[in-house]
Design a protein around this motif. Structure first.
Motif, short mmCIF file in Angstrom:
data_model
loop_
_atom_site.label_atom_id
_atom_site.label_comp_id
_atom_site.label_asym_id
_atom_site.label_seq_id
_atom_site.Cartn_x
_atom_site.Cartn_y
_atom_site.Cartn_z
N ALA A 136 -33.88 -45.06 -13.84
CA ALA A 136 -33.64 -46.05 -15.04
C ALA A 136 -32.18 -46.03 -15.19
CB ALA A 136 -34.13 -45.22 -16.27
N ILE A 137 -31.51 -47.42 -15.41
CA ILE A 137 -30.15 -47.49 -15.79
C ILE A 137 -29.99 -47.63 -17.10
CG2 ILE A 137 -28.27 -49.06 -15.52
CD1 ILE A 137 -28.91 -47.75 -12.88
N ARG A 148 -32.57 -51.22 -19.99
CA ARG A 148 -33.62 -52.20 -19.52
C ARG A 148 -34.76 -51.87 -18.86
NH1 ARG A 148 -29.28 -52.47 -15.79
NH2 ARG A 148 -29.66 -52.61 -13.63
N HIS A 149 -34.61 -50.76 -18.32
CA HIS A 149 -35.71 -49.79 -17.71
C HIS A 149 -36.86 -49.09 -18.59
CE1 HIS A 149 -33.17 -50.38 -13.98
NE2 HIS A 149 -33.95 -51.40 -13.83
N GLU A 357 -44.20 -43.11 -15.92
CA GLU A 357 -42.72 -42.82 -15.13
C GLU A 357 -41.82 -43.06 -16.39
OE1 GLU A 357 -45.80 -43.01 -12.23
OE2 GLU A 357 -45.21 -44.47 -13.90
N GLN A 358 -42.04 -44.21 -17.04
CA GLN A 358 -40.96 -44.41 -18.10
C GLN A 358 -40.85 -43.27 -19.07
OE1 GLN A 358 -42.89 -48.42 -19.26
NE2 GLN A 358 -40.67 -49.34 -18.94
N ILE A 410 -39.48 -54.73 -17.62
CA ILE A 410 -39.64 -54.81 -16.38
C ILE A 410 -39.90 -53.58 -15.59
CG2 ILE A 410 -37.88 -56.73 -15.95
CD1 ILE A 410 -35.65 -54.39 -15.17
N GLY A 411 -40.16 -52.18 -16.49
CA GLY A 411 -40.47 -51.08 -15.96
C GLY A 411 -39.41 -50.44 -15.27
#
Length: 418
Positions: A136-137, A148-149, A357-358, A410-411
């Motif tokens: 993740a950024i 965004r992730h 995962e998020q 967008i995951g």
């Protein structure tokens, strides 16, 4: 501004800088600068992978992350007059991302990252449930992070150094290598490994003469775990206003630091669970002569937490007990109970539309509170994870209306093991 004693040029690799830092612990690594008790000074720190992780929508760089090269530490810094047996006082005056740069290719230039590491390359706290690499950024706006992730959340970072400590003596280094080697020998082929032995090929050893790098590198300890000298403790409350007391094991103490984080949840559970970045740290040092014996601080650091924590007032807490996912009872296993609390939080967040995962990445990066809530009621320990409600764009608390469904965007990018 405090004297800038360790500068890094963002256009050059860590090994190409004017002053060379290090990525191993060893008493023979000479200091790059000397400071005096009472001095304030600034140190630049490079993100722990020296730019190997990129601001993109792929996790291939996490899958291939060069773990043998970490951490890129700034220092050591000799403190004039410090002797073995003293306590070194370190005040964190300020800490932040790479200054004067709000965008660029290096983590800390307006952005940072969190990674779930592949089971075959580092692993993590929940590696059996999450064996593949994800990323993740996070974008920075002041002290606020968004991604965004992992959409639908924003939070204030508790910026801190993940790693800071004093150099070990030769005797202490030998103790580390002996006990960790004995642990590795109990299951030498385990993946992930039980511990990380010395590894000379990728060692960066500062001012050690190059013809000695092979010998010193074969003895030098890896920087991955915390030890008696402090080291990689990953304590999110080591932030502005913190005062730390480190044992001194060598003349001059030889203080080093790095692995800066924009934010982190208690435990840094994905292994690269913080929001990793490069930046700067301003410090002031002093000495308590004979302080190790006076205060009984001989094999640990103690600290006064910082005073700039974000002010969250509403929390949703998840509990876990020391029972495995297969239903096997364990005896007061607090590590297991914290795993179960984290898994319960992850399962809960998926009901709102996040992928597992998020949710895992979020628990590593956001300022969650992890607590040992019960350690005496046999056979079950109880651990809890406190999730701040205010970080969400919606109310995540249970209600009769049911969970809001978010757009997961967008995951989190992934790169699966081959």
């Amino acid at each position: 501004m405090p004297e800038h004693v360790f500068k890094l040029d963002s256009s050059k690799k860590f090994t190409e800088q004017e002053k060379l830092g290090h990525n191993r612990w060893h008493p023979e690594i000479p200091p790059v600068a000397t400071v005096k008790p009472g001095d304030s000074f600034r140190v630049d720190c490079r993100e722990w992978f020296d730019g190997a992780i990129r601001n993109d929508d792929s996790a291939q760089d996490i899958l291939d992350a060069p773990l043998l090269t970490v951490h890129t530490l700034s220092g050591p810094f000799r403190v004039e007059g410090a002797k073995p047996g003293d306590l070194l006082i370190v005040d964190i005056l300020d800490v932040g991302p790479i200054p004067q740069e709000d965008s660029g290719p290096l983590a800390g230039q307006g952005w940072g990252y969190t990674g779930i590491f592949s089971r075959n390359n580092g692993g993590g706290f929940l590696t059996e449930q999450f064996p593949d690499a994800y990323k993740a950024i996070w974008d920075f706006s002041g002290q606020t992070a968004t991604s965004r992730h992992v959409p639908g959340v924003s939070f204030t970072g508790i910026i801190h150094p993940g790693l800071m400590g004093t150099a070990p003596s030769a005797e202490l280094l030998a103790k580390w290598n002996a006990r960790e080697g004995a642990l590795i020998a109990t299951d030498p082929d385990r993946v992930p490994p039980l511990a990380l032995p010395p590894e000379a090929e990728h060692a960066i050893l500062g001012g050690v003469p190059r013809d000695e790098w092979g010998r010193v590198g074969s003895e030098a300890a890896r920087t991955a775990p915390p030890r008696e000298n402090g080291g990689n403790q990953d304590i999110k409350n080591f932030t502005k206003g913190t005062r730390v007391f480190y044992p001194v094991f060598v003349d001059g103490a030889n203080l080093s630091m790095g692995d800066l984080h924009f934010s982190q949840g208690d435990g840094e559970i994905t292994f690269c669970g913080a929001i990793e970045m490069g930046g700067f740290i301003d410090l002031r040092v002093d000495i308590i002569k004979g302080g190790m014996e006076t205060y009984g601080v001989s094999e640990n650091a103690i600290f006064v937490p910082g005073n700039v924590d974000p002010q969250y007032s509403h929390w949703l807490a998840f509990s876990g007990t020391s029972v495995t996912l297969d239903g096997e009872q364990k005896y007061l296993d607090s590590h297991l109970s914290y795993q179960r609390a984290c898994l319960h939080a992850i399962d809960y967040l998926t009901k709102f539309g996040y992928s597992p995962e998020q949710a895992y990445l979020l628990l590593g990066a956001a300022p969650i509170e992890g607590r040992l809530s019960g350690v005496v009621d046999i056979p079950n320990s109880c651990s809890t994870v406190y999730l701040p409600v205010e970080i969400f764009d919606f109310d995540p608390r249970p209600s009769a209306a049911g969970p809001v469904q978010i757009d997961p965007g967008i995951g989190a990018p992934t790169a699966a093991n081959k």
